[in-house]
Design an enzyme around this catalytic site. Structure first.
Site, mmCIF file in Angstrom:
data_model
loop_
_atom_site.group_PDB
_atom_site.id
_atom_site.type_symbol
_atom_site.label_atom_id
_atom_site.label_comp_id
_atom_site.label_asym_id
_atom_site.label_seq_id
_atom_site.Cartn_x
_atom_site.Cartn_y
_atom_site.Cartn_z
ATOM 1 N N THR A 127 0.857 -1.192 0.000
ATOM 2 C CA THR A 127 0.000 0.000 0.000
ATOM 3 C C THR A 127 0.888 1.236 0.000
ATOM 4 O OG1 THR A 127 -1.672 -1.223 1.213
ATOM 5 C CG2 THR A 127 -1.825 1.184 1.289
ATOM 6 N N PHE A 156 -6.524 -6.328 -1.076
ATOM 7 C CA PHE A 156 -7.632 -5.900 -0.209
ATOM 8 C C PHE A 156 -7.947 -6.947 0.864
ATOM 9 C CE2 PHE A 156 -8.160 -3.934 -4.396
ATOM 10 C CZ PHE A 156 -8.179 -2.587 -4.045
ATOM 11 N N ARG A 158 -8.327 -9.096 4.278
ATOM 12 C CA ARG A 158 -8.516 -8.770 5.695
ATOM 13 C C ARG A 158 -7.824 -9.816 6.555
ATOM 14 N NH1 ARG A 158 -14.492 -10.014 5.705
ATOM 15 N NH2 ARG A 158 -13.570 -11.543 4.315
ATOM 16 N N ALA A 261 -20.971 -0.418 15.719
ATOM 17 C CA ALA A 261 -20.441 0.679 16.534
ATOM 18 C C ALA A 261 -19.835 0.117 17.819
ATOM 19 C CB ALA A 261 -21.563 1.648 16.859
ATOM 20 N N CYS A 269 -3.587 -1.442 9.546
ATOM 21 C CA CYS A 269 -3.934 -0.921 8.216
ATOM 22 C C CYS A 269 -4.831 0.314 8.253
ATOM 23 C CB CYS A 269 -4.588 -2.025 7.396
ATOM 24 S SG CYS A 269 -3.534 -3.469 7.218
ATOM 25 N N LYS A 332 -9.002 -7.051 16.563
ATOM 26 C CA LYS A 332 -10.315 -7.570 16.155
ATOM 27 C C LYS A 332 -10.286 -9.080 16.375
ATOM 28 C CE LYS A 332 -9.465 -8.529 11.266
ATOM 29 N NZ LYS A 332 -9.922 -8.353 9.896
ATOM 30 N N ARG A 339 -1.424 -4.452 16.915
ATOM 31 C CA ARG A 339 -0.995 -3.116 16.465
ATOM 32 C C ARG A 339 -2.162 -2.134 16.607
ATOM 33 N NH1 ARG A 339 1.205 -4.267 10.624
ATOM 34 N NH2 ARG A 339 -0.392 -5.859 10.781
HETATM 35 C C1 UGA Z 1 -8.413 -3.780 6.463
HETATM 36 C C2 UGA Z 1 -9.385 -3.764 5.273
HETATM 37 O O1 UGA Z 1 -10.683 -4.187 5.693
HETATM 38 C C3 UGA Z 1 -8.892 -4.684 4.149
HETATM 39 O O2 UGA Z 1 -9.749 -4.597 3.024
HETATM 40 C C4 UGA Z 1 -7.471 -4.240 3.738
HETATM 41 O O3 UGA Z 1 -6.949 -5.076 2.715
HETATM 42 C C5 UGA Z 1 -6.573 -4.322 4.955
HETATM 43 O O4 UGA Z 1 -7.092 -3.452 5.999
HETATM 44 C C6 UGA Z 1 -5.191 -3.898 4.546
HETATM 45 O O5 UGA Z 1 -5.022 -2.724 4.197
HETATM 46 O O6 UGA Z 1 -4.286 -4.725 4.487
HETATM 47 P P1 UGA Z 1 -8.008 -5.420 8.539
HETATM 48 O O7 UGA Z 1 -6.961 -4.466 9.001
HETATM 49 O O8 UGA Z 1 -7.718 -6.879 8.551
HETATM 50 O O9 UGA Z 1 -8.443 -5.089 7.010
HETATM 51 O O10 UGA Z 1 -9.243 -5.156 9.490
HETATM 52 P P2 UGA Z 1 -10.808 -4.844 9.291
HETATM 53 O O11 UGA Z 1 -11.581 -6.090 9.193
HETATM 54 O O12 UGA Z 1 -10.977 -3.823 8.240
HETATM 55 O O13 UGA Z 1 -11.130 -4.174 10.719
HETATM 56 C C7 UGA Z 1 -10.496 -2.952 11.079
HETATM 57 C C8 UGA Z 1 -10.987 -2.465 12.420
HETATM 58 O O14 UGA Z 1 -12.338 -2.014 12.322
HETATM 59 C C9 UGA Z 1 -10.961 -3.490 13.543
HETATM 60 O O15 UGA Z 1 -10.412 -2.889 14.703
HETATM 61 C C10 UGA Z 1 -12.422 -3.843 13.756
HETATM 62 O O16 UGA Z 1 -12.704 -4.235 15.070
HETATM 63 C C11 UGA Z 1 -13.095 -2.525 13.405
HETATM 64 N N1 UGA Z 1 -14.508 -2.685 12.976
HETATM 65 C C12 UGA Z 1 -14.799 -3.339 11.824
HETATM 66 C C13 UGA Z 1 -15.522 -2.140 13.748
HETATM 67 O O17 UGA Z 1 -15.269 -1.514 14.800
HETATM 68 N N2 UGA Z 1 -16.817 -2.277 13.341
HETATM 69 C C14 UGA Z 1 -17.126 -2.919 12.174
HETATM 70 O O18 UGA Z 1 -18.346 -2.970 11.836
HETATM 71 C C15 UGA Z 1 -16.104 -3.473 11.406
#
Ligand code: UGA
Length: 470
Positions: A127, A156, A158, A261, A269, A332, A339
């Site tokens: 990225t 992209f 996760r 929420a 990321c 998560k 991190r």
């Molecule tokens: C994120 C993106 O979702 C991916 O598409 C991307 O490829 C990746 O970063 C990257 O750049 O490598 P990731 O970091 O694995 O993926 O985590 P997410 O699933 O996006 O969650 C991010 C944060 O949002 C977590 O702390 C999670 O708890 C929080 N979250 C997510 C919420 O608080 N509420 C939600 O409804 C969803």
């Protein structure tokens, strides 16, 4: 339809992105040489062991190391036979400032240059800020004296779903300045596109390919901060953000994902990409964009303070000397990554306010210990909860959703829980004598379900019967 053929490819960098990409490319039928400067990481991967937790990936690595299709090395020389070189190194936030640190990318390009031929293509997956692909191309041409071609192909995936997201992506984006480069990347993914002919493949220029990745993460971050602002409004007005989010999500223009929420976002990321995107907006003089993105970051950081304040309030105005059980350390569920973890941030803040904090997590304890050695950690839930006057749910692991409130109630000093992820069934916990505090919802429980797990997240098979305390 793009023809599929077996290629020899190299993957530079074996962190989260690189290790996943290497194993998945082997799974797609290619021969893969993955290189990294970290000897310990390469030694572990060569034995089929992952240096981090990712469901399904260690099996895939072991399978293809075993078959000989996937090889890990510290020697750049070994990448020479590859016709496509994927750059998968990390681009963390700079120690000073909001922009991305491209030093790993620079050194990867320098190390790779002697082994790039006219017939090979260099494909960036890291990225990066807009403008980087052009610079990498120019640098490779200067270093090699050859007309080296470069494409940018953002990722992209996760954490927690890395393998599925790589072998079954929802789109492929290819930025290039030559039809041959675009075609070569398409050939590499030919097996995916031949199995799913409807998969969108966006062929575009460098700038679009670079922007789409950071824009995607910044957009997701904005959606989360927005729903968390709605959560604040629900709290103030006697609403319930879970109900509002559910009703919002039925509008296909909004969509139901990323509307949970609570404690806000963290990880390696979203926060850093949001800041890098803000930095880019400022650099490009898009002032309103930079302001908007700064506010998204600010709202997210306030979530952590809000939960610390709520916890303090529920302890009568001070947490000094209070035994607090923190459930969750990972940023998560489904990950051992801590991190910029909101959960650990809250745990550490309560510790600094004088609370006796014990942290539990099913996967992330060893990473959490390294990050915050001053906190107390419990290997099992019984140890974490025994004698606690306040329990906090800060990462919504299935292990916590499935807890039996009566069994947990027998362990604690006071049956008070602050569910900062709205993961628990409030009605059941209240019926078992608990005072349940939530975020973004009026404090009166009524018969409705907690936030369901993300549709692309935890499978229904993991929603088991309530379990006791492990
Ligand atoms: C994120 C993106 O979702 C991916 O598409 C991307 O490829 C990746 O970063 C990257 O750049 O490598 P990731 O970091 O694995 O993926 O985590 P997410 O699933 O996006 O969650 C991010 C944060 O949002 C977590 O702390 C999670 O708890 C929080 N979250 C997510 C919420 O608080 N509420 C939600 O409804 C969803």
């Amino acid at each position: 339809m793009t023809a599929w053929e077996e290629l020899t490819i190299s993957v530079i960098g074996t962190g989260y992105l690189g290790a996943t990409h290497a194993a998945c490319m082997a799974e797609l039928g290619h021969r893969v040489i993955a290189v990294d400067v970290d000897e310990d990481k390469i030694a572990a991967l060569s034995e089929g062991r992952l240096p981090f937790y990712e469901p399904g990936l260690s099996e895939l690595v072991a399978k293809h190391v075993g078959s000989g299709a996937l090889r890990f090395t510290t020697s750049f020389r070994e990448v020479a036979p590859a016709t496509i070189h994927f750059l998968c190194v990390g681009t963390p936030q700079r120690p000073r400032g909001d922009g991305a640190d491209l030093s790993h990318l620079d050194s990867a390009v320098r190390s790779l240059a002697p082994f790039v031929t006219e017939k090979s293509l260099v494909v960036g997956k890291s990225t990066v800020p807009v403008g980087t692909a052009d610079q990498v191309r120019a640098r490779l041409r200067t270093l090699t004296g050859r007309p080296v071609e470069v494409a940018w192909n953002p990722e992209f995936l996760r954490e927690g779903h890395a393998v599925a997201d790589t072998v079954r992506p929802d789109r492929i984006v290819i930025g290039s300045v030559s039809a041959e480069a675009d075609e070569a990347v398409r050939r590499c993914y030919g097996r995916i596109t031949s199995e799913n002919p409807d998969l969108p493949v966006v062929s575009t220029n460098y700038a679009n390919a670079e922007l789409v990745k950071t824009a995607a993460n910044a957009f997701l971050a904005t959606k989360l901060s927005f729903i968390n602002v709605v959560a604040d409004m629900c709290e103030a007005a006697g609403g319930d953000v879970a109900v509002v989010a559910e009703a919002l999500g039925h509008d296909p223009r909004i969509g139901g994902q990323f509307l949970r929420a609570g404690l806000g976002f963290g990880g390696g990321c979203l926060p850093k990409d949001l800041r890098a995107f803000r930095d880019t907006a400022a650099r490009l003089d898009v002032v309103a964009g930079a302001d908007l993105l700064r506010q998204v970051d600010h709202v997210n950081n306030e979530r952590r303070r809000h939960v610390v304040d709520l916890a303090t309030e529920h302890c009568g105005g001070s947490v000094l000397g209070v035994r607090v059980a923190v459930l969750g350390a990972a940023f998560k569920p489904g990950s051992d990554d801590v991190r910029d973890s909101p959960a650990l941030n809250v745990a550490a803040s309560l510790h600094l306010r004088g609370a006796q904090v014990t942290v539990h997590d099913p996967q992330a304890l060893s990473n959490a210990r390294k990050e915050f050695p001053a906190l107390d950690y419990a290997e099992n839930l019984t140890d974490a909860l025994t004698g606690a006057s306040l329990a906090l749910v800060l990462t919504e692991w299935e292990d916590y959703r499935g807890l039996d409130p009566a069994a947990v109630g027998a362990l604690v000093e006071r049956r008070v829980v602050l569910d900062a992820r709205n993961a628990l069934d409030r009605v059941r916990w209240t019926a078992a004598g608990w005072t349940v505090h939530t975020v973004g919802r009026s404090q009166q429980p009524h018969a409705r379900r907690p936030h369901p797990p993300s549709p692309r997240g935890v499978g229904a098979d993991q929603l088991g019967e309530p379990v006791g305390v492990g």
